[in-house]
Design an enzyme around this catalytic site. Structure first.
Site, short mmCIF file in Angstrom:
data_model
loop_
_atom_site.label_atom_id
_atom_site.label_comp_id
_atom_site.label_asym_id
_atom_site.label_seq_id
_atom_site.Cartn_x
_atom_site.Cartn_y
_atom_site.Cartn_z
N ASN A 1 0.76 -1.17 0.22
CA ASN A 1 -0.08 -0.08 0.00
C ASN A 1 0.84 1.17 -0.18
O ASN A 1 2.05 1.34 0.70
CB ASN A 1 -1.04 -0.02 1.18
CG ASN A 1 -0.55 -0.18 2.53
OD1 ASN A 1 0.53 -0.66 2.61
ND2 ASN A 1 -0.72 0.68 3.54
N CYS B 1 -3.60 0.55 -2.70
CA CYS B 1 -3.61 -0.61 -1.86
C CYS B 1 -2.54 -1.60 -2.61
O CYS B 1 -2.16 -1.47 -3.71
CB CYS B 1 -5.01 -1.42 -1.89
SG CYS B 1 -6.32 -0.39 -1.24
N GLU C 1 -2.71 -4.83 -3.25
CA GLU C 1 -3.19 -5.82 -4.44
C GLU C 1 -3.10 -5.17 -5.66
O GLU C 1 -2.67 -5.72 -6.81
CB GLU C 1 -4.61 -6.38 -3.92
CG GLU C 1 -4.81 -7.07 -2.77
CD GLU C 1 -5.08 -6.14 -1.52
OE1 GLU C 1 -5.96 -6.55 -0.46
OE2 GLU C 1 -4.83 -4.97 -1.44
N CYS D 1 -10.15 -3.00 -4.62
CA CYS D 1 -9.00 -4.13 -5.26
C CYS D 1 -9.98 -5.16 -5.83
O CYS D 1 -9.51 -5.79 -6.60
CB CYS D 1 -8.28 -4.65 -4.08
SG CYS D 1 -6.95 -3.17 -3.74
#
Length: 137
Positions: free
Chosen positions: A47, A58, A60, A96
Site C-alpha cells: 500500500n 492498495c 493488491e 481491489c
C-alpha cells in the site's frame, strides 16, 4: 486453479516480506500482496498512501498494476496473497476486488492471513459474488 501448498506458503511469505516497503505514514497500517501468474512469475505490491486518502493505492492493486505494466493482460493471475499484521484475516477492499475481477478468473484462489500466520483460502467469486464484469451498452 491448482496451486501447490509450497507455492501458497512462498506467495504468502513474499507478501509478508514486502510489507516492510509499504509507505503508510498516515494509517501506520502496512499491507503486502504477492500474486502468482499463470506462467509462475511473482509480482509483489504494497500500500502506498497519500495525504489525500482518495489517491492511496492498495497493495493488491500495486502488484496487479506492476504486472500489467510489464505486458500481462486479463486472466493472467493464478493466485494472490494478502498479508497484514491484523487479528482477523485481511481481505481486499472493494476497489481491489473490482480490479481483481478485471484481471482474474472467478475461481482464482485468494489467500488471506493474519498476524499469527494462519492462512485462509477463498476465491475471487466468493469475495465478489455479484461481480460487475462488463459494460452493457
Amino acid at each position: 486453479m491448482n496451486v501447490e501448498v509450497k507455492q501458497i506458503e512462498e506467495l504468502m511469505s513474499q507478501a509478508r516480506k514486502v510489507m516492510k516497503n509499504s509507505y503508510s505514514p498516515y494509517s501506520k497500517f502496512p499491507v503486502g500482496a504477492a500474486l502468482l501468474t499463470v506462467d509462475n512469475q511473482v509480482f509483489t505490491g504494497v500500500n502506498i498512501e497519500n495525504v489525500s486518502f482518495g489517491v492511496t493505492n492498495c497493495a493488491e492493486r500495486s502488484a496487479i498494476f506492476t504486472a500489467v505494466s510489464t505486458g500481462y493482460r486479463p486472466g493472467f493471475i493464478k493466485a494472490i496473497a494478502v498479508a497484514g499484521d491484523t487479528e482477523t484475516f485481511l481481505s481486499p477492499c472493494s476497489v481491489c476486488r473490482q480490479v481483481m475481477v478485471e484481471f482474474c478468473k472467478p475461481d482464482t484462489p485468494v489467500y488471506l492471513t493474519r498476524k499469527d500466520g494462519e492462512i485462509f483460502t477463498t476465491t475471487l467469486e466468493e469475495l465478489v459474488p455479484f461481480a460487475f464484469e462488463k459494460l452493457d451498452m
